[in-house]
Design an enzyme around this catalytic site. Structure first.
Site, PDB file in Angstrom:
ATOM      1  CD  GLU A   1      -3.007   0.802   2.480  1.00 30.77           C
ATOM      2  OE1 GLU A   1      -3.925   1.725   1.958  1.00 30.77           O
ATOM      3  OE2 GLU A   1      -2.479   0.515   3.188  1.00 30.77           O
TER       4      GLU A   1
ATOM      5  NE  ARG B   1     -22.181  21.690 -10.087  1.00 27.31           N
ATOM      6  CZ  ARG B   1     -22.327  22.381  -8.445  1.00 27.31           C
ATOM      7  NH1 ARG B   1     -23.897  21.926  -9.551  1.00 27.31           N
ATOM      8  NH2 ARG B   1     -22.167  22.809  -7.864  1.00 27.31           N
TER       9      ARG B   1
ATOM     10  CG  HIS C   1     -12.254   3.088   9.504  1.00 32.97           C
ATOM     11  ND1 HIS C   1     -11.730   2.950  10.580  1.00 32.97           N
ATOM     12  CD2 HIS C   1     -11.147   3.996   8.596  1.00 32.97           C
ATOM     13  CE1 HIS C   1     -10.582   3.003  10.379  1.00 32.97           C
ATOM     14  NE2 HIS C   1     -10.164   3.106   9.463  1.00 32.97           N
TER      15      HIS C   1
ATOM     16  CG  ASP D   1      -6.235  -0.688   6.946  1.00 30.07           C
ATOM     17  OD1 ASP D   1      -5.240  -1.026   6.472  1.00 30.07           O
ATOM     18  OD2 ASP D   1      -6.973   0.663   6.826  1.00 30.07           O
TER      19      ASP D   1
END
Length: 393
Positions: free
Chosen positions: A132, A229, A253, A275
């Site tokens: 990661e 948008r 989380h 995690d």
């Protein structure tokens, strides 16, 4: 030839995607048959609770006081043994941002420990590593060290490509210079790519998927959020059927409404992960994550000194309970911690109750979905105090 037939009041993980009474036939460590209704012969074992494939944690930094980035062979083995108590039968240790040469050394050391542990058996099966970083966005770095974040240039990527057979997948930010070519090169080397710690817009995420990226690391967290948008990483992830979405449902989380949204918008594409850091399974106090000290207080997730959330300390079976409490159907919850991660990682021999699959199983409490017993290859390797010994296969 050894054979056992197990029947349970609730069986989840069969090809019918249902939930109800069922049976599993185990022969020589693998599933020989499974279904609803009457088994092929009288059952040897009768179970209450939810019988499911063993859980698969595709993102875990550490547990039980062990940080995989610093762990030696004995520590990796001990953690793999203790993880059985959470119902996890396969896992992918994660190595967060460090200088590339350090990451390579960490992955190499872990892989030697992984092979040794898997050869011994009777412990959670260890899969190749998840790297990661360090090709992440400084704007969405989370607990990653900003000074170590770099572009995935050919020179920076080469050391990781050299150990490709020791890596399951790499998380990167697709907006970084050279990222699309890096994705192509990683895929060509047999390494999967996940989008994460990213400030990418919708177009950049879809370009990454076009190049071969197939996952998103911890949806919602450390990535550009959804705006009507500016769909960002979240909007692209929820609508692109090519992407499997990691999700941390630890009670901190991601809020329940966002959990329901993910499962509703991306059916069969959500992959529950912990995690987790070394604090998992430990009392409140200080812990380590990738060489950085973090603090764990009761009722709060692990935090860096600056207050940034740094991983989690909730086991995967408890994450199932949080997702269920958020309103997600039991079958979908179990799939998100079994078949979906297995498919995302290319492990077609686990995560399902089908003939030929490994007989890695977990018995979950019907009330809280916490692990009550765990089997590897049909062998009972962990059970809670309230589970009878005669459950052994």
């Amino acid at each position: 030839m050894s054979e056992t037939v197990i029947r349970a009041r609730q069986v989840v993980g069969l090809p019918d995607d249902g939930n109800g009474p069922g049976w599993v036939q185990v022969r020589d460590g693998r599933i020989a048959g499974a279904g609803r209704g009457a088994p092929p012969r009288p059952a040897d074992v009768e179970l209450d609770g939810v019988l499911a494939p063993g859980l698969i944690d595709a993102q875990i930094n550490g547990a039980f006081a062990v940080d995989f980035a610093e762990a030696g062979t004995a520590e990796v083995r001990r953690t793999a043994e203790l993880m059985l108590s959470t119902g996890v039968t396969s896992m992918v240790p994660t190595f967060i941002t460090s200088p590339v040469d350090e990451l390579v050394a960490q992955v190499w050391r872990y892989d030697q420990a992984r092979v040794a542990s898997n050869e011994r058996g009777r412990a959670t099966r260890m899969l190749p590593a998840h790297v990661e970083g360090p090709f992440l966005s400084p704007r969405r770095r989370g607990a990653h060290r900003e000074e170590c974040l770099i572009d995935p240039t050919p020179q920076a990527l080469a050391p990781l490509l050299a150990i490709a057979d020791r890596i399951s997948y790499v998380t990167l930010a697709p907006e970084r210079a050279g990222a699309v070519q890096a994705i192509v090169d990683l895929i060509a080397a047999g390494v999967r790519v996940s989008i994460g710690h990213s400030d990418a817009d919708d177009a950049a995420v879809r370009a990454a998927a076009d190049a071969g990226a197939s996952m998103v690391t911890h949806l919602y967290n450390a990535q550009r959020p959804l705006h009507h948008r500016d769909p960002g990483v979240v909007g692209a992830a929820l609508t692109d059927s090519r992407l499997t979405l990691g999700l941390i449902s630890d009670g901190y989380h991601v809020e329940p409404t966002a959990i329901r949204l993910a499962f509703s918008a991306a059916p069969k594409r959500v992959m529950l992960v912990t995690d987790a850091v070394a604090a998992l399974g430990m009392p409140p106090g200080t812990s380590m994550l990738g060489g950085q000290e973090i603090v764990v207080s009761a009722g709060r997730p692990p935090l860096r000194a600056d207050g940034t959330i740094a991983g989690a300390d909730v086991p995967l079976d408890a994450c199932l309970g949080h997702a269920s409490a958020a309103g997600v159907d039991l079958v979908d919850v179990v799939r998100a911690a079994t078949r979906t991660p297995a498919d995302a990682l290319g492990c077609s021999d686990r995560g399902r109750l089908e003939p030929g699959a490994l007989a890695d199983l977990v018995l979950l409490g019907s009330d809280d979905l916490r692990a009550r017993a765990t089997w590897l290859g049909g062998e009972l390797v962990w059970n809670a105090d309230n589970v009878r010994e005669e459950m052994a296969l």
